[in-house]
Scaffold this motif. Structure first.
Motif, mmCIF file in Angstrom:
data_model
loop_
_atom_site.group_PDB
_atom_site.id
_atom_site.type_symbol
_atom_site.label_atom_id
_atom_site.label_comp_id
_atom_site.label_asym_id
_atom_site.label_seq_id
_atom_site.Cartn_x
_atom_site.Cartn_y
_atom_site.Cartn_z
ATOM 1 N N ASP A 275 0.864 -1.178 0.000
ATOM 2 C CA ASP A 275 0.000 0.000 0.000
ATOM 3 C C ASP A 275 0.897 1.224 0.000
ATOM 4 O O ASP A 275 2.123 1.111 0.009
ATOM 5 C CB ASP A 275 -0.921 -0.018 1.230
ATOM 6 N N SER A 276 0.317 2.378 0.001
ATOM 7 C CA SER A 276 1.092 3.622 0.023
ATOM 8 C C SER A 276 0.302 4.691 0.761
ATOM 9 O O SER A 276 -0.928 4.675 0.781
ATOM 10 C CB SER A 276 1.422 4.099 -1.392
ATOM 11 N N LEU A 277 1.042 5.600 1.379
ATOM 12 C CA LEU A 277 0.447 6.739 2.073
ATOM 13 C C LEU A 277 0.538 7.968 1.174
ATOM 14 O O LEU A 277 1.587 8.265 0.608
ATOM 15 C CB LEU A 277 1.181 7.013 3.388
ATOM 16 N N ARG A 278 -0.556 8.667 1.073
ATOM 17 C CA ARG A 278 -0.622 9.894 0.284
ATOM 18 C C ARG A 278 -0.651 11.087 1.240
ATOM 19 O O ARG A 278 -1.487 11.152 2.141
ATOM 20 C CB ARG A 278 -1.875 9.903 -0.591
ATOM 21 N N PHE A 279 0.266 12.017 1.029
ATOM 22 C CA PHE A 279 0.341 13.230 1.846
ATOM 23 C C PHE A 279 -0.343 14.350 1.079
ATOM 24 O O PHE A 279 0.089 14.733 -0.014
ATOM 25 C CB PHE A 279 1.792 13.586 2.152
ATOM 26 N N GLU A 280 -1.402 14.858 1.682
ATOM 27 C CA GLU A 280 -2.222 15.864 1.016
ATOM 28 C C GLU A 280 -2.470 17.028 1.945
ATOM 29 O O GLU A 280 -2.232 16.950 3.155
ATOM 30 C CB GLU A 280 -3.564 15.251 0.585
ATOM 31 N N ARG A 281 -2.950 18.069 1.376
ATOM 32 C CA ARG A 281 -3.290 19.245 2.163
ATOM 33 C C ARG A 281 -4.629 19.026 2.853
ATOM 34 O O ARG A 281 -5.611 18.640 2.229
ATOM 35 C CB ARG A 281 -3.370 20.479 1.273
ATOM 36 N N GLY A 282 -4.632 19.252 4.162
ATOM 37 C CA GLY A 282 -5.864 19.126 4.937
ATOM 38 C C GLY A 282 -5.991 20.277 5.908
ATOM 39 O O GLY A 282 -5.232 21.245 5.876
ATOM 40 N N THR A 283 -6.941 20.180 6.777
ATOM 41 C CA THR A 283 -7.189 21.227 7.769
ATOM 42 C C THR A 283 -7.485 20.594 9.110
ATOM 43 O O THR A 283 -7.972 19.463 9.190
ATOM 44 C CB THR A 283 -8.367 22.131 7.361
ATOM 45 N N VAL A 284 -7.185 21.326 10.159
ATOM 46 C CA VAL A 284 -7.537 20.956 11.521
ATOM 47 C C VAL A 284 -8.609 21.915 12.002
ATOM 48 O O VAL A 284 -8.461 23.126 11.849
ATOM 49 C CB VAL A 284 -6.308 20.998 12.447
ATOM 50 N N PHE A 285 -9.673 21.369 12.567
ATOM 51 C CA PHE A 285 -10.832 22.165 12.991
ATOM 52 C C PHE A 285 -11.481 22.883 11.812
ATOM 53 O O PHE A 285 -12.161 23.890 11.992
ATOM 54 C CB PHE A 285 -10.457 23.189 14.066
ATOM 55 N N GLY A 286 -11.254 22.394 10.599
ATOM 56 C CA GLY A 286 -11.890 22.949 9.426
ATOM 57 C C GLY A 286 -11.257 24.219 8.886
ATOM 58 O O GLY A 286 -11.648 24.698 7.830
ATOM 59 N N LYS A 287 -10.225 24.771 9.557
ATOM 60 C CA LYS A 287 -9.660 26.049 9.126
ATOM 61 C C LYS A 287 -8.130 26.036 9.132
ATOM 62 O O LYS A 287 -7.510 26.608 8.256
ATOM 63 C CB LYS A 287 -10.173 27.179 10.028
ATOM 64 N N ARG B 254 -4.412 6.495 3.049
ATOM 65 C CA ARG B 254 -3.930 5.273 2.416
ATOM 66 C C ARG B 254 -4.501 5.146 1.010
ATOM 67 O O ARG B 254 -5.677 5.408 0.782
ATOM 68 C CB ARG B 254 -4.299 4.057 3.255
ATOM 69 N N GLN B 255 -3.689 4.715 0.098
ATOM 70 C CA GLN B 255 -4.126 4.587 -1.281
ATOM 71 C C GLN B 255 -5.267 3.592 -1.396
ATOM 72 O O GLN B 255 -6.195 3.765 -2.198
ATOM 73 C CB GLN B 255 -2.946 4.131 -2.154
ATOM 74 N N SER B 256 -5.231 2.530 -0.575
ATOM 75 C CA SER B 256 -6.284 1.512 -0.644
ATOM 76 C C SER B 256 -7.605 2.032 -0.123
ATOM 77 O O SER B 256 -8.654 1.430 -0.378
ATOM 78 C CB SER B 256 -5.862 0.281 0.172
ATOM 79 N N ALA B 257 -7.580 3.138 0.639
ATOM 80 C CA ALA B 257 -8.821 3.690 1.188
ATOM 81 C C ALA B 257 -9.516 4.627 0.222
ATOM 82 O O ALA B 257 -10.601 5.117 0.510
ATOM 83 C CB ALA B 257 -8.544 4.425 2.499
ATOM 84 N N ILE B 258 -8.898 4.904 -0.922
ATOM 85 C CA ILE B 258 -9.495 5.802 -1.905
ATOM 86 C C ILE B 258 -10.349 4.984 -2.844
ATOM 87 O O ILE B 258 -9.884 4.058 -3.496
ATOM 88 C CB ILE B 258 -8.406 6.559 -2.700
ATOM 89 N N GLY B 259 -11.608 5.314 -2.923
ATOM 90 C CA GLY B 259 -12.535 4.550 -3.754
ATOM 91 C C GLY B 259 -12.362 4.854 -5.228
ATOM 92 O O GLY B 259 -11.734 5.836 -5.637
ATOM 93 N N GLU B 260 -12.948 3.977 -6.059
ATOM 94 C CA GLU B 260 -12.868 4.179 -7.498
ATOM 95 C C GLU B 260 -13.659 5.389 -7.942
ATOM 96 O O GLU B 260 -13.415 5.935 -9.020
ATOM 97 C CB GLU B 260 -13.395 2.937 -8.212
ATOM 98 N N GLU B 261 -14.617 5.818 -7.114
ATOM 99 C CA GLU B 261 -15.426 6.942 -7.523
ATOM 100 C C GLU B 261 -14.669 8.261 -7.414
ATOM 101 O O GLU B 261 -15.091 9.273 -7.927
ATOM 102 C CB GLU B 261 -16.700 7.012 -6.670
ATOM 103 N N GLU B 262 -13.534 8.270 -6.717
ATOM 104 C CA GLU B 262 -12.775 9.495 -6.583
ATOM 105 C C GLU B 262 -11.833 9.653 -7.760
ATOM 106 O O GLU B 262 -11.390 8.676 -8.361
ATOM 107 C CB GLU B 262 -11.978 9.472 -5.275
ATOM 108 N N PRO B 263 -11.478 10.849 -8.106
ATOM 109 C CA PRO B 263 -10.572 11.075 -9.231
ATOM 110 C C PRO B 263 -9.192 10.521 -8.944
ATOM 111 O O PRO B 263 -8.760 10.435 -7.799
ATOM 112 C CB PRO B 263 -10.554 12.600 -9.375
ATOM 113 N N ASN B 264 -8.501 10.152 -9.996
ATOM 114 C CA ASN B 264 -7.159 9.618 -9.834
ATOM 115 C C ASN B 264 -6.170 10.694 -9.405
ATOM 116 O O ASN B 264 -5.236 10.434 -8.663
ATOM 117 C CB ASN B 264 -6.693 8.977 -11.150
#
Length: 905
Positions: free
Chosen positions: A473-485, A493-503
């Motif tokens: 598997d692989s870990l993807r590092f992406e931009r996120g937020t804490v407390f929404g801001k 995890r790459q395996s947690a990304i569904g097929e419905e999401e964009p590549n």
């Protein structure tokens, strides 16, 4: 009326006390030069509390009272010493000093013979020591005492009395006591009592959600959303055990932490300590401190050389004191009728064994828990027998009371795990007497093997019918937020990304190789863990509060608490390893808990995952500054201590607020089988039940779709509509005679179209106009009307209404705690669930599930075949949906019709 009675009672007590004690006034001249009338029984500006032997028990005195005070309103220092000694005859010199925030603020060398203290001039073992003196001072003598010291809470200061023998010029006694100005954060009687009441309320609320209900899955859902007692105790215990770090804490923190000592079993009094003194090795007279000449005394360093290196009797201070001091013989007990007596004095510091005290209170708590559970069952029996309680929601608890009792006892031991392990390992590091150490070993093994073994077995019991598989598997590092801001780096995890999401997901920083571990159950149709009634009955006290996909988090939590106990208790002799190791571990734990997000309730998540973890990190991080290597000033240490108090106080207040909210949610949970509820809170109750059901489903995040909206990614809302009926509007070119075939009967429409032999003109290059361009609710109409047309119109409209009503009845929505009322409207109208409906919410058996699945499959197949046949008939009977008709002359129309007829034949 009632407040007036309280005021009158207070005044009566006040006047009674005043009449029993004579008020005596004296004149006093303060630093400001103003002469005042002062009550001799007033509290001093600074005074001492509990005292101890500062020679480690080697003083040649047994002291029962040591009090010192500073009166700022008349510039007087008072000290009081009671005790005994084994010294036959000796002349003495006394040295009194006061320290504040690590700096010496006051020094005085004192000859008891000059002050007419007969019991110490000379010292004699046949005469008890009773020394009391009030020493007047000059303004320059107290110039080192800052004015802020008279008002700041928990002044970090001490008063020390050192006794020197003239014959040997050595120190033969040393006693010191903490000094205070009366302002303190330590209010155990008020704060601890209030916290105890709030915790008891939280326990009752949580217990009520655990015992009320007709269906185990429903009971678990509402119990999971009550405020966790484990989280409450962990919060208060972590605040108290912050003081177990081996650093030089400021006095404001030790005073603040004393309010939470009861949550760890630190409730000691003289009676308990006396009864345990022989077992713990503290077989001492706790009414006194000192060694009474049991060991040889050293000279105490350079102070004795300083004292005996100069003439003491020629100083201006002692000359002034010799004519103005008064000596009083004081009794040890306070005399309320004596106006010169006082109540502010301290007591000898009590030596106590913390681990033994904690074990005693743990046994008392276990007995109280068992008694309370059984008493609750008996109380419910009485209320039902008296017909004061009509609900049958407690029947399951009443018939399974012993199972609930066992679960409550195990839960109590689970809550006490961190405290017991910490104190046991702290006992190991102290290397104390054999009795408490042996007890600590036995209890440590019981908790480690008992509680730890039950935790491991709980995981095995659920996972024994399956296996684990690993894969890349692989870990993807992406931009996120804490407390929404707050911007933050999120990992997925790459395996947690569904097929419905964009590549190509936006804000991707990079990837890292990882390993995927997946559990494969041998029975794919097995009930989820929270619907497995057998597992919930056995181990619900461990797993019930966590999300369905994180039910095993109790094992992670137990390991986390064990490692923290190793740092806090086991590393007490290594401050650097203890502080730095605990700080790094708390940071790693916060990241892991954030990622797992284990709790099903948002309230428990807010406290346990966020506020408490951040509080631990801030406390441990700031404690690094208190290490000896940094040598910060005590004033700076006090400022940092205030910061820690603010952080921990905010967490404590948040816990109290959530306890109140937990009581409200428990009230709503207990009303789920009742339709009557305050109208103002009805919508809140509906939202709460819907939220509880949504959290119980615990859908994985990979089923959530993301969309890009500008530069912000947000979770899209779910579709709030469904297609119930599809109706095809007739087109202009479908007409057979007058161009409006939708008003003809179905059989006539099929016959007319088939006889004409006209083919579809949807692909006609000359088509520019279509009736479908009309608004959606607009119908096409013919130019002339007849009674036949009206009858067809009525039949068609009635047929559509019946179809819509049928569809509405078949698509009623059912939620946990609600049912849809589709008899009047298509929108579900929710109402509280009745006991019969709660029974219907129980999980189906495997046989019922298979039969329902087979029936649904057959119905689906029948519907699909019918839909195909209907579609084929429509293709033969009608023209395509989009049809246009161009405007042309009559001759052109006639030629076009004849041409199409020839092509069709």
């Amino acid at each position: 009326m009632l407040p007036s009675l309280f005021v009158l009672a207070w005044l009566a007590c006040h006047f009674t006390e005043a009449s029993a004690r004579e008020i005596v006034y004296i004149k006093g001249l303060g630093l400001d030069g103003v002469n005042r009338d002062l009550d001799v029984s007033r509290y001093p500006a600074l005074y001492t509390g509990d005292f101890d032997d500062c020679l480690g028990g080697e003083s040649l005195f047994n002291v029962t009272k040591f009090d010192a005070a500073y009166y700022a309103d008349n510039l007087t220092v008072l000290f009081h010493l009671d005790g005994t000694t084994n010294i036959h005859k000796e002349n003495l010199i006394l040295h009194i000093s006061v320290e504040a925030y690590g700096e010496n603020k006051f020094n005085m060398t004192y000859d008891p013979c000059k002050a007419n203290i007969d019991s110490m001039c000379p010292l004699n073992n046949s005469v008890p020591i009773t020394a009391f003196a009030a020493i007047p001072l000059a303004p320059r003598d107290v110039s080192g005492i800052p004015s802020i010291a008279l008002g700041i809470p928990d002044l970090e200061g001490l008063a020390r009395l050192q006794i020197f023998a003239n014959s040997t010029q050595t120190q033969i006694g040393c006693f010191q006591a903490v000094m205070t100005n009366g302002n303190t954060f330590s209010q155990p009687k008020a704060v601890s009592s209030f916290l105890g009441v709030m915790v008891f309320i939280a326990i009752l609320a949580s217990f009520a959600t655990a015992i009320y209900g007709l269906s185990i899955p429903h009971m678990r859902v509402h119990y999971a959303h009550s405020f966790s007692v484990l989280v409450i105790f962990e919060t208060f215990q972590s605040i108290f055990f912050s003081g177990a770090l081996s650093v030089n804490w400021p006095s404001v923190l030790t005073a603040w932490w004393s309010n939470f000592a009861w949550t760890t079993g630190m409730i000691a009094n003289d009676r308990i300590v006396r009864s345990l003194s022989s077992f713990t090795g503290n077989n001492l007279n706790i009414s006194q401190v000192g060694g009474a000449g049991s060991v040889q005394i050293n000279n105490g360093g350079g102070l004795s050389q300083q004292i005996y290196g100069r003439s003491l009797f020629d100083t201006f201070l002692l000359q002034r004191c010799s004519g103005s001091l008064n000596s009083f013989t004081r009794r040890n007990a306070y005399n309320a009728s004596d106006p010169y007596d006082y109540t502010w004095g301290g007591h000898p510091r009590t030596p106590a064994d913390a681990f033994t005290i904690c074990i005693i209170w743990l046994l008392v708590t276990l007995a109280a828990v068992m008694l309370c559970v059984v008493s609750a069952k008996l109380l419910l029996d009485i209320l039902i027998r008296l017909k004061w309680l009509k609900s049958d929601g407690f029947d399951y608890f009443r018939s399974h009371v012993w199972g609930y009792t066992a679960s409550a006892l195990f839960r109590t031991l689970f809550i006490a795990f961190f405290t017991i392990m910490t104190l046991a390992m702290y006992q190991f590091s102290l290397r104390g007497s054999a009795g408490p150490t042996a007890l600590a070993v036995i209890v440590w093994l019981i908790f480690f093997l008992g509680v730890g073994g039950i935790t491991v077995y709980a995981c095995y019991f659920r996972l024994r019918h399956g296996k684990y598989e690993t894969g890349p598997d692989s870990l993807r590092f992406e931009r996120g937020t804490v407390f929404g801001k707050v911007p933050f780096v999120a990992t997925t995890r790459q395996s947690a990304i569904g097929e419905e999401e964009p590549n190509q997901r936006p804000y991707l920083f990079g990837t890292m190789p990882f390993v995927k571990v997946k559990y494969i159950d041998h029975d794919p149709n097995r009930d989820p863990v929270h619907l497995d009634e057998g597992y919930v009955k056995r181990f619900g006290w461990l797993s019930a509060r966590y999300r369905q996909s994180r039910w095993w988090f109790f094992a992670v939590y137990l390991g986390y608490q064990f490692i923290r106990a190793c740092f806090v208790g086991g590393a007490a002799r290594s401050p650097l390893a203890q502080v730095y190791g605990l700080f790094i571990f708390d940071v790693i734990a916060l990241v892991i808990f954030m990622k797992l997000n284990p709790f099903e309730s948002n309230r428990n998540t807010a406290i346990a995952v966020w506020l408490l973890s951040i509080s631990k990190i801030v406390t441990t991080g700031l404690s690094i500054a208190f290490l000896p290597a940094f040598s910060i000033s005590r004033i700076a240490a006090t400022v940092l201590g205030i910061v820690i108090i603010v952080v921990q106080g905010f967490v404590a207040i948040a816990v109290l607020i959530l306890i109140v909210l937990g009581v409200l949610s428990t009230w709503m949970s207990l009303s789920r089988n009742r339709e009557q509820f305050p109208q103002a809170l009805e919508q809140i109750r509906i939202s709460y039940f819907e939220h509880a059901r949504a959290c119980g489903d615990d859908l994985p995040q990979r089923q959530q779709k993301w969309k890009k909206k500008g530069d912000v990614r947000e979770e899209p809302h779910e579709a709030m509509f469904e297609v119930r009926d599809v109706r095809r509007e007739p087109k202009i070119d479908d007409e057979s005679i007058d161009g409006f075939p939708d008003l003809e009967p179905p059989n006539m429409l099929v016959a007319g179209v088939g006889a004409s032999g006209r083919r579809s003109r949807a692909n006609s290059a000359s088509s520019r106009f279509s009736a479908s361009s009309l608004p959606r609710t607009t119908r096409v109409h013919r130019a002339s009307w007849s009674s036949k047309d009206l009858s067809l119109w009525d039949s068609e409209m009635n047929r559509g209404d019946q179809q819509r009503v049928g569809l509405s009845r078949n698509s009623s929505l059912r939620l946990s705690g609600y049912v849809a009322d589709a008899s009047t409207t298509n929108t579900p109208v929710r109402r509280p669930m009745t006991p019969q409906q709660e029974i219907l919410e129980e999980p189906q058996t495997q046989q019922q599930s298979d039969s329902s699945q087979t029936e649904c499959t057959e119905n689906r197949s029948t519907s699909e075949s019918t839909a195909v046949q209907t579609k084929d008939q429509e293709k033969e009977a009608v023209t395509p949906t989009i049809e246009t008709k161009s405007i042309r002359t009559g001759s052109e129309e006639k030629d076009q019709v004849e041409t199409e007829a020839k092509e069709a034949s």
